[in-house]
Design an enzyme around this catalytic site. Structure first.
Site, PDB file in Angstrom:
ATOM      1  N   ALA A  71       0.711  -1.252  -0.108  1.00 43.98           N
ATOM      2  CA  ALA A  71       0.060   0.162   0.036  1.00 43.98           C
ATOM      3  C   ALA A  71       0.784   1.225   0.192  1.00 43.98           C
ATOM      4  O   ALA A  71       0.330   2.099  -0.576  1.00 43.98           O
ATOM      5  CB  ALA A  71      -0.815  -0.107   1.110  1.00 43.98           C
ATOM      6  N   THR A  72       1.774   1.217   0.496  1.00 41.43           N
ATOM      7  CA  THR A  72       2.948   2.404   0.630  1.00 41.43           C
ATOM      8  C   THR A  72       3.337   2.674  -0.790  1.00 41.43           C
ATOM      9  O   THR A  72       3.260   3.776  -1.133  1.00 41.43           O
ATOM     10  CB  THR A  72       4.127   1.869   1.392  1.00 41.43           C
ATOM     11  OG1 THR A  72       3.710   1.681   2.890  1.00 41.43           O
ATOM     12  CG2 THR A  72       5.363   3.069   1.318  1.00 41.43           C
ATOM     13  N   ASN A 153      -6.227   3.820  10.545  1.00 43.30           N
ATOM     14  CA  ASN A 153      -5.816   2.514  11.255  1.00 43.30           C
ATOM     15  C   ASN A 153      -5.617   2.433  12.630  1.00 43.30           C
ATOM     16  O   ASN A 153      -5.347   1.480  13.399  1.00 43.30           O
ATOM     17  CB  ASN A 153      -4.337   2.449  10.602  1.00 43.30           C
ATOM     18  CG  ASN A 153      -3.375   3.855  10.560  1.00 43.30           C
ATOM     19  OD1 ASN A 153      -4.065   4.762   9.629  1.00 43.30           O
ATOM     20  ND2 ASN A 153      -2.446   3.614  11.015  1.00 43.30           N
ATOM     21  N   GLN A 181      -7.607  -0.584   5.559  1.00 46.28           N
ATOM     22  CA  GLN A 181      -8.236  -0.819   6.804  1.00 46.28           C
ATOM     23  C   GLN A 181      -9.571  -1.268   6.457  1.00 46.28           C
ATOM     24  O   GLN A 181     -10.352  -1.531   7.546  1.00 46.28           O
ATOM     25  CB  GLN A 181      -7.787   0.100   8.073  1.00 46.28           C
ATOM     26  CG  GLN A 181      -6.406   0.181   8.171  1.00 46.28           C
ATOM     27  CD  GLN A 181      -5.667  -1.056   9.051  1.00 46.28           C
ATOM     28  OE1 GLN A 181      -6.419  -1.828   9.354  1.00 46.28           O
ATOM     29  NE2 GLN A 181      -4.330  -0.762   9.233  1.00 46.28           N
ATOM     30  N   SER A 201      -3.896  -3.474   0.590  1.00 44.19           N
ATOM     31  CA  SER A 201      -2.699  -4.549   0.962  1.00 44.19           C
ATOM     32  C   SER A 201      -2.986  -5.650   1.375  1.00 44.19           C
ATOM     33  O   SER A 201      -3.856  -5.879   2.447  1.00 44.19           O
ATOM     34  CB  SER A 201      -1.922  -3.620   1.820  1.00 44.19           C
ATOM     35  OG  SER A 201      -0.521  -4.262   1.991  1.00 44.19           O
ATOM     36  N   ALA A 202      -2.655  -6.821   0.646  1.00 42.82           N
ATOM     37  CA  ALA A 202      -2.847  -8.349   1.160  1.00 42.82           C
ATOM     38  C   ALA A 202      -2.642  -8.499   2.513  1.00 42.82           C
ATOM     39  O   ALA A 202      -3.420  -9.099   2.962  1.00 42.82           O
ATOM     40  CB  ALA A 202      -2.128  -9.142   0.180  1.00 42.82           C
ATOM     41  N   HIS A 203      -1.516  -8.033   3.244  1.00 43.63           N
ATOM     42  CA  HIS A 203      -1.221  -8.586   4.420  1.00 43.63           C
ATOM     43  C   HIS A 203      -2.004  -8.292   5.750  1.00 43.63           C
ATOM     44  O   HIS A 203      -2.040  -8.530   6.915  1.00 43.63           O
ATOM     45  CB  HIS A 203       0.357  -8.336   4.855  1.00 43.63           C
ATOM     46  CG  HIS A 203       0.517  -6.933   5.199  1.00 43.63           C
ATOM     47  ND1 HIS A 203       0.842  -6.368   6.355  1.00 43.63           N
ATOM     48  CD2 HIS A 203       1.004  -5.946   4.566  1.00 43.63           C
ATOM     49  CE1 HIS A 203       1.172  -5.389   6.447  1.00 43.63           C
ATOM     50  NE2 HIS A 203       1.158  -4.820   5.308  1.00 43.63           N
ATOM     51  N   THR A 239       8.719  -7.785 -12.854  1.00 42.21           N
ATOM     52  CA  THR A 239       8.361  -9.131 -13.053  1.00 42.21           C
ATOM     53  C   THR A 239       7.045  -9.562 -11.910  1.00 42.21           C
ATOM     54  O   THR A 239       7.213  -9.216 -10.900  1.00 42.21           O
ATOM     55  CB  THR A 239       9.301 -10.289 -12.740  1.00 42.21           C
ATOM     56  OG1 THR A 239      10.357  -9.917 -13.824  1.00 42.21           O
ATOM     57  CG2 THR A 239       8.893 -11.517 -12.828  1.00 42.21           C
ATOM     58  N   CYS A 326       4.863   1.268  11.963  1.00 48.46           N
ATOM     59  CA  CYS A 326       6.105   1.990  11.387  1.00 48.46           C
ATOM     60  C   CYS A 326       6.659   3.158  12.707  1.00 48.46           C
ATOM     61  O   CYS A 326       7.818   3.072  12.748  1.00 48.46           O
ATOM     62  CB  CYS A 326       5.768   2.629  10.262  1.00 48.46           C
ATOM     63  SG  CYS A 326       4.353   2.027   9.384  1.00 48.46           S
TER      64      CYS A 326
HETATM   65  N1  PLP Z   1      -2.358   2.787   4.654  1.00 50.20           N
HETATM   66  C1  PLP Z   1      -2.947   2.299   5.907  1.00 50.20           C
HETATM   67  C2  PLP Z   1      -4.079   2.807   6.484  1.00 50.20           C
HETATM   68  C3  PLP Z   1      -2.316   1.098   6.753  1.00 50.20           C
HETATM   69  O1  PLP Z   1      -2.511   0.770   8.020  1.00 50.20           O
HETATM   70  C4  PLP Z   1      -0.852   0.716   6.321  1.00 50.20           C
HETATM   71  C5  PLP Z   1      -0.203  -0.203   7.135  1.00 50.20           C
HETATM   72  O2  PLP Z   1      -0.253   0.120   8.462  1.00 50.20           O
HETATM   73  C6  PLP Z   1      -0.531   1.265   5.197  1.00 50.20           C
HETATM   74  C7  PLP Z   1      -1.072   2.083   4.397  1.00 50.20           C
HETATM   75  C8  PLP Z   1       0.819   0.577   4.466  1.00 50.20           C
HETATM   76  O3  PLP Z   1       0.918  -0.692   4.033  1.00 50.20           O
HETATM   77  P1  PLP Z   1       2.087  -1.549   3.366  1.00 50.20           P
HETATM   78  O4  PLP Z   1       2.280  -2.202   4.802  1.00 50.20           O
HETATM   79  O5  PLP Z   1       1.157  -2.454   2.615  1.00 50.20           O
HETATM   80  O6  PLP Z   1       2.932  -0.662   2.808  1.00 50.20           O
END
Ligand code: PLP
Length: 399
Positions: A71-72, A153, A181, A201-203, A239, A326
């Site tokens: 997602a970043t 989040n 989220q 974001s998958a995780h 890739t 983070c």
């Molecule tokens: N956006 C939100 C709202 C998030 O909570 C997070 C992860 O904590 C991210 C973006 C970043 O996700 P990724 O770890 O896939 O870069």
């Protein structure tokens, strides 16, 4: 007992997701872009996974869903492409973001601000919510983009993206929402309101780490951030992360299937746990439950440093959080608590518990017991709790 209540940071990979990914490391490892059978055996599973991802967010075929590394990356892509296409060329000079966006939006906004773009940071109110009127008030004919997350989040607050999207449409301004989220916690349908770009974001929904996506409405495709081999229709080279995409497809399908469970059983478990937490004296929750995703609680315990509480919980095998993953290493106060103007003492006392469909009632019963003991122990040695009367300075109502 080990209890994982940090699901807004990341989630366990669902075993079914892992099982679908497994063959694509050692057996079926071809590069999908090659011209031989090794490549060919990835094509069907990739197509199925992409169909599941499109279906999961109700994206019509003509729109683009581009796979990214996280997602970043998706968030960086939106803001930086808008900068290159609209700001650098002098067509527009302004973007709007909320002040509680994830750092991948805030830091990117600050970067493009340093390059000459004007950035408005929308405030949140005392409930941690965004007022759509503040978007309308700040849009000018030089505004290129509004980027407001769907779900925060930290608090789980669900922002009014439908209203914000409508305001953007009215003013012909691009609208991006970070839905990281939201997936798997509330229904996500990109056709049900005006949205040009949507990040996921998958995780965060029981898929693997290192794979995410960006939805783009037809006709609103962004210029590529990564140039190279023209994968993903030339929008995002590199890739393909074959196993990751297949895992994300399965995880998306399961997230949609489990939505009802999340919105009933998990919500009930969360609410009951929250009631028990609020029975503890001098505790504070800022965002009302009805305005939150079913799995999240951000709660402050007056007089207890968040990190001290985390330590006690961790000693007992319980994982929670004091801020976004983070930021946790920096010992900074919670960014949302700061944004609502909570005094420094209270901003440092916030703890986030985030559940998932893997959370059990036994785990919650164990956790409340440990939290009660930790509160008692830590308040007994807290000088700030001894001297601060309930409700002191914070402006927040004590429960
Ligand atoms: N956006 C939100 C709202 C998030 O909570 C997070 C992860 O904590 C991210 C973006 C970043 O996700 P990724 O770890 O896939 O870069």
């Amino acid at each position: 007992m080990r209890v994982y209540l940090d699901n807004n940071a990341t989630t366990i990979v669902d075993p079914h997701v892992k099982a679908e990914m497994d063959p694509f490391f050692v057996e079926k490892y071809g590069n999908p872009n090659s011209l031989h059978a090794f490549a060919g055996e990835t094509h069907g599973p990739l197509k199925t996974a992409m169909e599941k991802i499109y279906a999961g967010i109700h994206a019509p075929k003509e729109d683009s869903v581009v796979i990214t590394s996280c997602a970043t990356e998706s968030n960086n892509w939106v803001l930086k492409s808008v900068y290159f296409e609209y700001i650098l060329t002098g067509r527009k000079n302004h973007i709007i973001v909320s002040e509680v966006e994830h750092p991948s939006v805030i830091a990117t906004a600050k970067f493009i601000e340093s390059q000459g773009c004007r950035v408005t940071y929308l405030p949140i109110n005392s409930e941690g919510m965004i007022d759509p009127q503040s978007v309308r008030d700040n849009i000018t004919n030089k505004t290129a983009l509004v980027s407001v997350m769907w779900v925060n989040n930290e608090t789980g607050a669900i922002f009014p993206v439908q209203e914000i999207g409508a305001i953007c449409e009215e003013h012909k301004v691009l609208f991006h929402t970070d839905a990281v989220q939201a997936i798997g916690k509330i229904p996500v349908d990109v056709q049900s309101f005006n949205v040009d770009y949507l990040t996921f974001s998958a995780h965060k929904f029981h898929g693997p780490k290192g794979v995410g996506g960006l939805y783009m409405k037809k006709g609103k495709e962004l210029m590529p951030l990564l140039h190279g081999g023209a994968q993903m229709g030339g929008l995002r080279s590199g890739t393909l992360n074959v196993a990751g995409i297949i895992g994300m497809g399965k995880a998306m399908e399961q997230a949609v299937d489990a939505l009802d469970y999340e919105m009933t059983e998990i919500r009930e478990m969360r609410d009951q746990f929250e009631d028990q937490l609020l029975e503890i004296k001098d505790t504070f929750v800022i965002t009302p439950r009805a305005k939150r995703t079913p799995n999240t609680i951000l709660i402050s315990f007056r007089g207890i440093e968040g990190e001290a509480m985390l330590w006690d919980l961790n000693q007992a095998g319980i994982a929670a959080s004091t801020g976004s993953a983070c930021a946790s290493e920096d010992l900074e106060s919670n960014p949302v608590m700061e944004a609502i103007g909570a005094d420094a003492d209270l901003a440092h006392t916030a703890i986030r518990f985030s559940l998932s469909r893997y959370t059990t009632q036994d785990e919650m019963d164990y956790t409340i017991d440990i939290v009660r003991k930790a509160v008692e122990r830590l308040r007994a040695i807290s000088s700030s709790y001894a001297y601060a009367p309930a409700g002191h300075k914070s402006g927040l109502a004590a429960h």
